[in-house]
Design an enzyme around this catalytic site. Structure first.
Site: not given
Length: 153
Positions: A42-44
């Site tokens: 998700g962060c990527t």
């Protein structure tokens, strides 16, 4: 924190060898987005989405800064691996994460723990909160933040 409140000050080291600080960015709009961990799915996806809109944010006189508790070294690896174009600021002690209310109790598989809430703050040219997104869902989020920054003028 509510819209119109003065944004909490921050001065954090980034992986580019500079510091991201609210005082240094005075007069610009700032997107400060908090994310749990470098190089997780998700962060990527979120970092890539903000990077993809970097030129549009720049045209809207808006600086985007991602913040997590990861180290500068981890941020540098994350940036290089995914060719990220946004500033990544390290908040290892979590003081800025806490000041923005993004350090929260989470639950996974019935186990409670403390972690970073995926949250984004749009700060206006005068250092006031113009918009706040909490419990962010990544798809479409960067575009929504861009629209808010453009609408802010």
């Amino acid at each position: 924190m509510d819209i119109g409140d003065t944004a909490p000050a921050f001065d954090l080291a980034t992986d580019t060898g500079t510091n991201a600080s609210l005082a240094k960015l005075a007069g610009k709009k700032v997107v400060l987005y908090f994310y749990p961990k470098d190089d997780t799915p998700g962060c990527t996806t979120e970092a890539i989405a903000f990077t993809g809109l970097k030129d549009e944010f720049s045209a809207a006189d808006t600086v985007v800064v991602g913040v997590s508790k990861d180290s500068i070294t981890a941020h540098a690896k994350f940036r290089k691996k995914h060719d990220l174009g946004v500033e990544l600021a390290a908040d290892p002690d979590g003081s800025v994460v806490a000041a923005y209310g993004a350090w929260v109790e989470k639950s996974m598989y019935g186990k409670k723990y403390m972690g970073i809430d995926r949250a984004t703050f749009l700060i206006d040219r005068d250092g006031k909160l113009a918009a706040v997104w909490r419990k962010v869902k990544v798809p479409g989020h960067a575009a929504a933040v861009l629209k808010a920054a453009q609408d802010l003028g």
